[in-house]
Scaffold this active site. Sequence first.
Site, short mmCIF file in Angstrom:
data_model
loop_
_atom_site.label_atom_id
_atom_site.label_comp_id
_atom_site.label_asym_id
_atom_site.label_seq_id
_atom_site.Cartn_x
_atom_site.Cartn_y
_atom_site.Cartn_z
N SER A 56 1.06 -0.64 -0.05
CA SER A 56 -0.08 0.17 -0.26
C SER A 56 0.59 0.96 0.00
CB SER A 56 -0.67 0.13 1.26
OG SER A 56 -1.71 -0.75 1.19
N1 SAH Z 1 0.05 -5.50 3.95
C1 SAH Z 1 0.60 -5.75 2.92
C2 SAH Z 1 -0.40 -5.63 1.77
C3 SAH Z 1 -0.33 -6.77 1.32
S1 SAH Z 1 -1.21 -6.71 -0.56
C4 SAH Z 1 1.95 -5.26 2.49
O1 SAH Z 1 2.77 -4.40 3.59
O2 SAH Z 1 2.64 -5.81 1.52
C5 SAH Z 1 -3.56 -8.32 0.10
C6 SAH Z 1 -2.39 -8.93 0.70
O3 SAH Z 1 -3.49 -10.08 0.89
C7 SAH Z 1 -1.96 -10.43 -0.69
O4 SAH Z 1 -0.52 -10.28 -0.33
C8 SAH Z 1 -2.56 -10.72 -0.75
O5 SAH Z 1 -2.39 -12.03 -1.57
C9 SAH Z 1 -3.21 -11.59 0.02
N2 SAH Z 1 -4.66 -11.75 0.18
C10 SAH Z 1 -5.74 -12.27 0.06
N3 SAH Z 1 -7.31 -12.53 -0.22
C11 SAH Z 1 -6.11 -13.19 0.89
C12 SAH Z 1 -7.03 -13.99 2.11
N4 SAH Z 1 -8.05 -14.90 1.64
N5 SAH Z 1 -5.87 -14.53 3.05
C13 SAH Z 1 -4.89 -13.80 3.47
N6 SAH Z 1 -4.04 -13.20 2.71
C14 SAH Z 1 -5.10 -12.90 1.77
#
Ligand code: SAH
Length: 207
Positions: A56
């Site tokens: 993000s």
């Molecule tokens: N907080 C992260 C943002 C990553 S984007 C950072 O600081 O980089 C969101 C993430 O959610 C992705 O890596 C994606 O793979 C994950 N995601 C999507 N659906 C999910 C689920 N059902 N359970 C766990 N993670 C999930």
Amino acid sequence: MQQEMVATQIEARSIRDEDVLRAMRTVPRHLFVPEEWRARAYEDRPLPIGAGQTISQPYIVAYMTSALGAVEPRCRRVLEVGTGCGYQSAVLAELVDRVFSIELTDELAAAAEARLRALGYDIELRVGDGGEGWPEAAPFDGIIVTCAAPSVPPALVDQLAPGGRMVIPVGSDPERQELLLITKDARGLIEREALLPVRFVPFRRPE
Ligand code: SAH
């Protein structure tokens, strides 16, 4: 660059939580993005982190951390759904006692684990569907979801401690969701408040 990012993108947009600002000045964001994006790590934008996912925008990380109340003494145990590259987990680890984080994609989880360990962050990580939460570690004082769900997963509400707060992007439109603040009061009553429009990668169901 990192100090300038905090001054111009975060403080200038009215995030005044001194502890959040300190955490954002401390965690080396450039070490969380792929090599080819390193020079742009402190820009005012999300960046690709592999597997079609993104880290993000710095302001959103600071905003969500602040909305979660992570700086309050009552906020000791936090669950994150969507570890991604691990950046948000590290920011939280600067502020609370214990961070638990769940990631659906093996590849991202493994990379985040190695990175967080190398940087000395002690975070509990799990590969799986964050929609189920982490029942054995519940309840949590805070829950932060970093992928957009069509609706609030009931298991997460259940795993919120009385007095706890959850920040979660909700909506089915891939271009625009609503960031919600969900609070559970001391008697277990739930309230929701819309904070701001956001754009997150979708919450995926396991195959
Ligand atoms: N907080 C992260 C943002 C990553 S984007 C950072 O600081 O980089 C969101 C993430 O959610 C992705 O890596 C994606 O793979 C994950 N995601 C999507 N659906 C999910 C689920 N059902 N359970 C766990 N993670 C999930």
